[in-house]
Design an enzyme around this catalytic site. Sequence first.
Site, PDB file in Angstrom:
ATOM      1  N   ARG A  42       3.919 -16.876 -23.724  1.00 34.34           N
ATOM      2  CA  ARG A  42       2.777 -17.112 -22.828  1.00 34.34           C
ATOM      3  C   ARG A  42       2.882 -18.516 -22.237  1.00 34.34           C
ATOM      4  O   ARG A  42       2.532 -18.769 -21.106  1.00 34.34           O
ATOM      5  CB  ARG A  42       1.447 -16.906 -23.564  1.00 34.34           C
ATOM      6  CG  ARG A  42       0.233 -17.147 -22.678  1.00 34.34           C
ATOM      7  CD  ARG A  42      -1.090 -16.556 -23.192  1.00 34.34           C
ATOM      8  NE  ARG A  42      -1.175 -16.348 -24.612  1.00 34.34           N
ATOM      9  CZ  ARG A  42      -1.327 -17.321 -25.524  1.00 34.34           C
ATOM     10  NH1 ARG A  42      -1.442 -18.576 -25.140  1.00 34.34           N
ATOM     11  NH2 ARG A  42      -1.370 -17.027 -26.810  1.00 34.34           N
ATOM     12  N   TYR A  58      -8.677 -12.057   2.613  1.00 34.26           N
ATOM     13  CA  TYR A  58      -8.478 -10.878   1.787  1.00 34.26           C
ATOM     14  C   TYR A  58      -9.769 -10.536   1.027  1.00 34.26           C
ATOM     15  O   TYR A  58     -10.371 -11.405   0.390  1.00 34.26           O
ATOM     16  CB  TYR A  58      -7.334 -11.171   0.813  1.00 34.26           C
ATOM     17  CG  TYR A  58      -7.005 -10.047  -0.126  1.00 34.26           C
ATOM     18  CD1 TYR A  58      -6.430  -8.870   0.343  1.00 34.26           C
ATOM     19  CD2 TYR A  58      -7.244 -10.164  -1.489  1.00 34.26           C
ATOM     20  CE1 TYR A  58      -6.129  -7.839  -0.522  1.00 34.26           C
ATOM     21  CE2 TYR A  58      -6.937  -9.133  -2.366  1.00 34.26           C
ATOM     22  CZ  TYR A  58      -6.378  -7.974  -1.872  1.00 34.26           C
ATOM     23  OH  TYR A  58      -6.075  -6.949  -2.731  1.00 34.26           O
ATOM     24  N   LYS A  64       3.806  -8.419  -2.209  1.00 30.79           N
ATOM     25  CA  LYS A  64       4.027  -8.012  -0.825  1.00 30.79           C
ATOM     26  C   LYS A  64       5.433  -8.411  -0.369  1.00 30.79           C
ATOM     27  O   LYS A  64       6.388  -7.878  -0.868  1.00 30.79           O
ATOM     28  CB  LYS A  64       2.915  -8.590   0.048  1.00 30.79           C
ATOM     29  CG  LYS A  64       1.495  -8.462  -0.563  1.00 30.79           C
ATOM     30  CD  LYS A  64       1.009  -7.033  -0.680  1.00 30.79           C
ATOM     31  CE  LYS A  64      -0.268  -6.876  -1.516  1.00 30.79           C
ATOM     32  NZ  LYS A  64      -1.379  -7.748  -1.195  1.00 30.79           N
TER      33      LYS A  64
HETATM   34  C1  LIG Z   1      -2.616  -8.182  -1.819  1.00 30.75           C
HETATM   35  C2  LIG Z   1      -3.158  -9.490  -1.435  1.00 30.75           C
HETATM   36  C3  LIG Z   1      -3.762 -10.348  -2.378  1.00 30.75           C
HETATM   37  C4  LIG Z   1      -3.967  -9.937  -3.827  1.00 30.75           C
HETATM   38  O1  LIG Z   1      -2.761  -9.813  -4.507  1.00 30.75           O
HETATM   39  P1  LIG Z   1      -2.524  -8.770  -5.720  1.00 30.75           P
HETATM   40  O2  LIG Z   1      -1.087  -8.967  -6.044  1.00 30.75           O
HETATM   41  O3  LIG Z   1      -2.853  -7.410  -5.209  1.00 30.75           O
HETATM   42  O4  LIG Z   1      -3.437  -9.197  -6.816  1.00 30.75           O
HETATM   43  C5  LIG Z   1      -4.194 -11.585  -1.957  1.00 30.75           C
HETATM   44  N1  LIG Z   1      -4.065 -11.976  -0.668  1.00 30.75           N
HETATM   45  C6  LIG Z   1      -3.521 -11.190   0.268  1.00 30.75           C
HETATM   46  C7  LIG Z   1      -3.416 -11.664   1.671  1.00 30.75           C
HETATM   47  C8  LIG Z   1      -3.046  -9.929  -0.072  1.00 30.75           C
HETATM   48  O5  LIG Z   1      -2.515  -9.144   0.871  1.00 30.75           O
END
Ligand SMILES: *Cc1c(COP(=O)(O)O)cnc(C)c1O
Length: 384
Positions: free
Chosen positions: A50, A103, A200
Amino acid sequence: MSDHAFATRAIHAGQAADPRTGAIIPPIYQASTHVQDGIGNFREGYEYNRAGNPTRSALETQLAALEGGVNALSFASGLAAEDALLRGILRPGDHVLLGNDVYGGTYRLLTKVLAPWGIETTTVELGDANAVRQAFRPETKIVWLETPSNPLLKIVDIAATAELAHAAGAIVVVDNTFASPALQQPLSLGADLVVHSTTKYLGGHSDVLGGAVVFGDDRFYEQVKFQQFAVGAVSGALDGWLTTRGIKTLAVRMRQHSENAQAIAEWAEARSEFETVFYPGLASHAGHGVAARQMSGFGGMLSFKLAAGPEAARAFAESTSLFQLAESLGGVESLISYPPDMTHASVRGTALAVPENVVRLSVGIEDIADLIGDLEQGLARIAR
Ligand SMILES: *Cc1c(COP(=O)(O)O)cnc(C)c1O
């Protein structure tokens, strides 16, 4: 690595060959603890995972190098990264100024999870400098922005916002998920911290969740690292390794995402079925000038309004096949979504709501003729 260009750093930062065996790819350290050479005598500082894991360290080195930061921390998701950042820096009574198109999960985290612990949040149109000046309070600690934004691809001038925020004694956090560091480097434009959903574009293959905080200097690293250690939303070794692998092709992927999205935006703008096309690479886009200045490419995200209205927008989102109907973005495969009922369902009726006839595309890196062909057959299907 800092004297090398982006594409080189993405491949080599934190990725030296294994010194013991010469394996060109550093191993996945799938272990929960490390043997000590005497009590408290740790090898390279590693004890319990951790607190630190070599695969995670390699990813964190890579992430810092991508954004031109001094340090980075890797988490189990983008929201876990945001949470650690906010709790590490803020105290009860502090105020966060949020762009009015960030977001939805960020808005939810601040207003539903952190508000009961005394964090205040207000939203503002960051394109309106007067509104921003008036929105500052003595307690404002953080200005949080996202550019390009989701799903209307609004552009915020990072340098100008940083100047306003710093003059008011606040720091600037940029969620750089949509552009990725291949196309936009917020720290070099005056931002203090960068956050990512590495789920992403950084991961890039829709096969792993993750998040990151990147630090422009040393002020906040220890506080956020303590949250990472004490709360424990770390990225696991295999997830971290997959993200590292994705990052190595980020530069070439972002070029192709941008090229394909530009072609689709121009195709859509010429068709009467679409009322407005939102893509920063179009000269008609309100943020085109600022985007051209602060980005080196316009990215793979675009959206449009269907002239025939909300029902047509819903039908179109269900009419394609290469563009698969799903939330998320940034993978090599193309996705289509209907934000009002999907990503933005939780913000209907709030300041973050989006128009009801909008469809969003995450343009992948498939062949462009196939992608446009798929959108054309979708239009033909909904016209019948
Ligand atoms: C998906 C997303 C998040 C959140 O991320 P997770 O990995 O789903 O927790 C935050 N900001 C943006 C712009 C996103 O597209």
